[in-house]
Scaffold this motif. Structure first.
Motif, PDB file in Angstrom:
ATOM      1  N   ILE A 148      52.211  63.602 -49.209  1.00 17.02           N
ATOM      2  CA  ILE A 148      51.412  64.055 -50.350  1.00 17.02           C
ATOM      3  C   ILE A 148      51.928  65.388 -50.869  1.00 17.02           C
ATOM      4  CG2 ILE A 148      49.112  64.901 -51.003  1.00 17.02           C
ATOM      5  CD1 ILE A 148      47.962  62.775 -49.076  1.00 17.02           C
ATOM      6  N   LEU A 149      52.355  66.275 -49.955  1.00 15.95           N
ATOM      7  CA  LEU A 149      52.792  67.616 -50.355  1.00 15.95           C
ATOM      8  C   LEU A 149      54.298  67.724 -50.575  1.00 15.95           C
ATOM      9  CD1 LEU A 149      50.527  69.618 -47.859  1.00 15.95           C
ATOM     10  CD2 LEU A 149      50.212  69.409 -50.322  1.00 15.95           C
TER      11      LEU A 149
ATOM     12  N   PHE B 105      39.725  72.888 -43.704  1.00 13.50           N
ATOM     13  CA  PHE B 105      38.495  72.284 -44.219  1.00 13.50           C
ATOM     14  C   PHE B 105      38.624  71.947 -45.700  1.00 13.50           C
ATOM     15  CE2 PHE B 105      34.586  72.517 -46.594  1.00 13.50           C
ATOM     16  CZ  PHE B 105      33.807  71.567 -45.933  1.00 13.50           C
ATOM     17  N   HIS B 106      39.242  72.830 -46.450  1.00 20.28           N
ATOM     18  CA  HIS B 106      39.371  72.571 -47.888  1.00 20.28           C
ATOM     19  C   HIS B 106      40.203  71.315 -48.163  1.00 20.28           C
ATOM     20  CE1 HIS B 106      37.589  76.537 -48.482  1.00 20.28           C
ATOM     21  NE2 HIS B 106      37.452  76.224 -49.747  1.00 20.28           N
ATOM     22  N   ALA B 107      41.115  70.981 -47.264  1.00 20.19           N
ATOM     23  CA  ALA B 107      41.850  69.717 -47.422  1.00 20.19           C
ATOM     24  C   ALA B 107      40.916  68.531 -47.220  1.00 20.19           C
ATOM     25  CB  ALA B 107      43.011  69.654 -46.439  1.00 20.19           C
ATOM     26  N   ALA B 108      40.006  68.632 -46.262  1.00 18.97           N
ATOM     27  CA  ALA B 108      39.040  67.549 -46.046  1.00 18.97           C
ATOM     28  C   ALA B 108      38.110  67.400 -47.244  1.00 18.97           C
ATOM     29  CB  ALA B 108      38.233  67.808 -44.778  1.00 18.97           C
ATOM     30  N   GLN B 109      37.756  68.508 -47.869  1.00 15.97           N
ATOM     31  CA  GLN B 109      36.824  68.487 -49.002  1.00 15.97           C
ATOM     32  C   GLN B 109      37.512  68.097 -50.310  1.00 15.97           C
ATOM     33  OE1 GLN B 109      33.214  70.087 -49.239  1.00 15.97           O
ATOM     34  NE2 GLN B 109      33.411  68.614 -50.894  1.00 15.97           N
ATOM     35  N   TYR B 110      38.740  68.624 -50.532  1.00 11.89           N
ATOM     36  CA  TYR B 110      39.365  68.490 -51.851  1.00 11.89           C
ATOM     37  C   TYR B 110      40.728  67.793 -51.842  1.00 11.89           C
ATOM     38  CZ  TYR B 110      35.818  72.021 -52.898  1.00 11.89           C
ATOM     39  OH  TYR B 110      34.631  72.698 -53.037  1.00 11.89           O
ATOM     40  N   GLY B 111      41.250  67.484 -50.669  1.00 10.41           N
ATOM     41  CA  GLY B 111      42.568  66.865 -50.590  1.00 10.41           C
ATOM     42  C   GLY B 111      43.648  67.885 -50.305  1.00 10.41           C
ATOM     43  N   PHE B 112      44.762  67.415 -49.770  1.00 14.30           N
ATOM     44  CA  PHE B 112      45.834  68.327 -49.360  1.00 14.30           C
ATOM     45  C   PHE B 112      46.407  69.131 -50.531  1.00 14.30           C
ATOM     46  CE2 PHE B 112      46.210  65.145 -45.847  1.00 14.30           C
ATOM     47  CZ  PHE B 112      45.916  66.013 -44.811  1.00 14.30           C
TER      48      PHE B 112
ATOM     49  N   THR C 174      49.355  77.373 -43.657  1.00 13.08           N
ATOM     50  CA  THR C 174      48.585  76.216 -43.187  1.00 13.08           C
ATOM     51  C   THR C 174      49.292  74.912 -43.525  1.00 13.08           C
ATOM     52  OG1 THR C 174      46.577  77.512 -43.581  1.00 13.08           O
ATOM     53  CG2 THR C 174      46.309  75.141 -43.151  1.00 13.08           C
ATOM     54  N   TYR C 175      49.940  74.875 -44.701  1.00  7.76           N
ATOM     55  CA  TYR C 175      50.690  73.675 -45.117  1.00  7.76           C
ATOM     56  C   TYR C 175      52.119  74.049 -45.513  1.00  7.76           C
ATOM     57  CZ  TYR C 175      45.944  72.039 -45.143  1.00  7.76           C
ATOM     58  OH  TYR C 175      44.656  71.774 -44.765  1.00  7.76           O
ATOM     59  N   THR C 176      52.715  74.943 -44.745  1.00  6.31           N
ATOM     60  CA  THR C 176      54.034  75.537 -44.946  1.00  6.31           C
ATOM     61  C   THR C 176      53.984  76.566 -46.071  1.00  6.31           C
ATOM     62  OG1 THR C 176      55.063  74.046 -46.563  1.00  6.31           O
ATOM     63  CG2 THR C 176      55.154  73.381 -44.227  1.00  6.31           C
ATOM     64  N   THR C 177      54.795  77.579 -45.904  1.00  3.70           N
ATOM     65  CA  THR C 177      54.851  78.665 -46.889  1.00  3.70           C
ATOM     66  C   THR C 177      55.386  78.175 -48.230  1.00  3.70           C
ATOM     67  OG1 THR C 177      55.067  80.332 -45.161  1.00  3.70           O
ATOM     68  CG2 THR C 177      55.894  80.916 -47.346  1.00  3.70           C
TER      69      THR C 177
ATOM     70  N   THR D 255      48.415  61.539 -39.584  1.00  2.51           N
ATOM     71  CA  THR D 255      47.877  62.407 -40.632  1.00  2.51           C
ATOM     72  C   THR D 255      48.884  63.480 -41.023  1.00  2.51           C
ATOM     73  OG1 THR D 255      45.667  62.014 -39.726  1.00  2.51           O
ATOM     74  CG2 THR D 255      45.887  63.796 -41.312  1.00  2.51           C
ATOM     75  N   ILE D 256      49.650  63.980 -40.062  1.00  3.82           N
ATOM     76  CA  ILE D 256      50.717  64.929 -40.381  1.00  3.82           C
ATOM     77  C   ILE D 256      51.730  64.286 -41.324  1.00  3.82           C
ATOM     78  CG2 ILE D 256      52.726  66.133 -39.415  1.00  3.82           C
ATOM     79  CD1 ILE D 256      50.991  66.754 -36.951  1.00  3.82           C
ATOM     80  N   LYS D 257      52.108  63.063 -41.025  1.00  4.32           N
ATOM     81  CA  LYS D 257      53.074  62.343 -41.869  1.00  4.32           C
ATOM     82  C   LYS D 257      52.507  62.130 -43.272  1.00  4.32           C
ATOM     83  CE  LYS D 257      56.091  58.279 -41.883  1.00  4.32           C
ATOM     84  NZ  LYS D 257      56.515  57.065 -41.131  1.00  4.32           N
ATOM     85  N   LEU D 258      51.232  61.747 -43.354  1.00  8.10           N
ATOM     86  CA  LEU D 258      50.590  61.543 -44.650  1.00  8.10           C
ATOM     87  C   LEU D 258      50.559  62.830 -45.461  1.00  8.10           C
ATOM     88  CD1 LEU D 258      48.903  59.828 -46.649  1.00  8.10           C
ATOM     89  CD2 LEU D 258      46.864  60.513 -45.337  1.00  8.10           C
TER      90      LEU D 258
END
Length: 398
Positions: free
Chosen positions: A390-391, A223-230, A256-259, A383-386
């Motif tokens: 970004i990360l 959810f925090h990615a939806a609110q604030y970005g990845f 959640t977005y890799t360790t 979205t996974i690719k995006l």
């Protein structure tokens, strides 16, 4: 047409503790946010005719559940970080079956959940429990005897005690049935002194007078990615957790977005404030090395911190991890399916994950989980690719 059996959830607290703790955080910080969830049939299980109708009946019956005075008192005494306003809210909360869409096409089951996040957050765990129990019941799958369930559990917890480790039961979501989990908890309580420290199931923690265990799940950071970005999701998720709990419930979920991405943002403040981290995907020994190196880099003694290992554990895996980590870093183990679905039939491989979130005054935004194991990623391919771009995560071939 088969008769429709019942697979009831017996208490509103028959749920994982991290759903309760996250719900309080959502109510306090994001009361207008909305969420969507989707059932994912990883094991390609074939559902029998009439399954969706049986599941619908069980879901409808959940509307009758409510917090009892005894349950509210248990939470008040056991969990002082749950404030009185939240406990009053929970006493008035009722499941709304209209938030759950269920259909069946042949042997395929389709389940979607949609609504205000603070309400829908409680559906995932009991829904998965119902799907498992109904699946075994409607397929007439025979299980081992109650005595054998107890004996198997006793043998396991005695072996864990011999390893000199602490163990919690984390198996509500993919349990064989409510009855089997009750038997498992009774055996752990009776024979687990010195090793068994609690359960993620709040209802069973109350019945067996043990500790409810949990902090937050992947959806908190999704959810925090939806609110604030990845890029800001981990940092803001941790910041908000601290804002709500002020040092309590101090185990951070890291994958959640890799360790690798997580530890870039787990700075000295977070590293000192949080009691440790939870491992939920990827190689546990590599993870331990990464955690130890991170704390040493921060000038923190790794032995003062704890790793909670919780990814598909059985005795052999736990023993290997314990040997590797002993005297290097604190450790404890959350064991799920191997406790609560070792009853004969093959354990189901299913999940329910958040797919979209809508922050207040925002638009519906797709969310993803980028596990340390690519096969456990969730979300659309685009979205996974995006998120990986970004990360700065390498685009693995899957």
């Amino acid at each position: 047409m088969q008769t429709t059996p019942k697979a009831l959830i017996y208490s509103i607290l028959d749920n994982d503790f991290y759903k309760i703790t996250m719900q309080q955080g959502v109510i306090r910080l994001f009361p207008a946010a909305k969420a969507k969830y989707k059932f994912i049939n990883r094991g390609k299980h074939a559902f029998p005719e009439g399954f969706s109708a049986a599941l619908r009946q069980a879901v409808n019956e959940m509307a009758l559940l409510k917090l009892s005075k005894e349950e509210k008192q248990f939470l008040k005494v056991t969990c002082p970080y749950l404030d009185p306003v939240y406990l009053d809210f929970l006493a008035g909360y009722r499941f709304n079956p209209d938030e759950v869409h269920i259909e069946q096409t042949g042997e395929e089951l389709i389940v979607h959940i949609e609504g205000l996040w603070y309400r829908t957050i409680l559906w995932e765990v009991p829904l998965m429990s119902l799907i498992c129990e109904l699946f075994y019941t409607m397929n007439h799958a025979e299980r081992i005897s109650n005595e054998e369930v107890v004996n198997r559990t006793r043998e396991k917890i005695e072996k864990y005690r011999e390893l000199g480790i602490t163990v919690a039961e984390f198996g509500t979501r993919r349990r064989h049935s409510y009855q089997v989990q009750r038997l498992v908890l009774q055996a752990l309580t009776d024979y687990g002194a010195g090793s068994f420290i609690g359960t993620s199931n709040v209802h069973l923690a109350m019945l067996h007078q043990t500790k409810p265990i949990g902090t937050h799940a992947h959806e908190w950071f999704m959810f925090h990615a939806a609110q604030y970005g990845f890029k800001m999701a981990n940092a803001m998720g941790l910041e908000h957790w601290v804002q709500v709990y002020r040092g309590d419930l101090g185990i951070a979920l890291s994958d959640t977005y890799t360790t690798d991405v997580f530890f870039r943002q787990f700075d000295k403040m977070f590293s000192k404030l949080f009691d440790g981290v939870r491992h939920d995907s990827g190689d546990p020994l590599d993870f331990a090395d990464q955690v130890i190196a991170h704390y040493e880099h921060m000038g923190i003694d790794p032995k003062s911190k704890t790793i909670i290992f919780s990814d598909g554990l059985d005795y052999e895996k736990v023993a290997r991890i314990a040997r590797y980590c002993r005297n290097r870093v604190g450790m404890s183990f959350g064991i799920g399916t191997n406790f609560t679905n070792d009853a004969g039939p093959k354990a189901m491989n299913i999940v329910i994950k958040m797919t979209e979130a809508q922050p207040k005054d925002g638009e519906w935004t797709e969310v993803v989980k980028l596990s340390d194991e690519p096969g456990k990623h969730t979300g659309t391919e685009a979205t996974i690719k995006l998120a990986k771009v970004i990360l700065s995560i390498p685009q693995q071939t899957q």
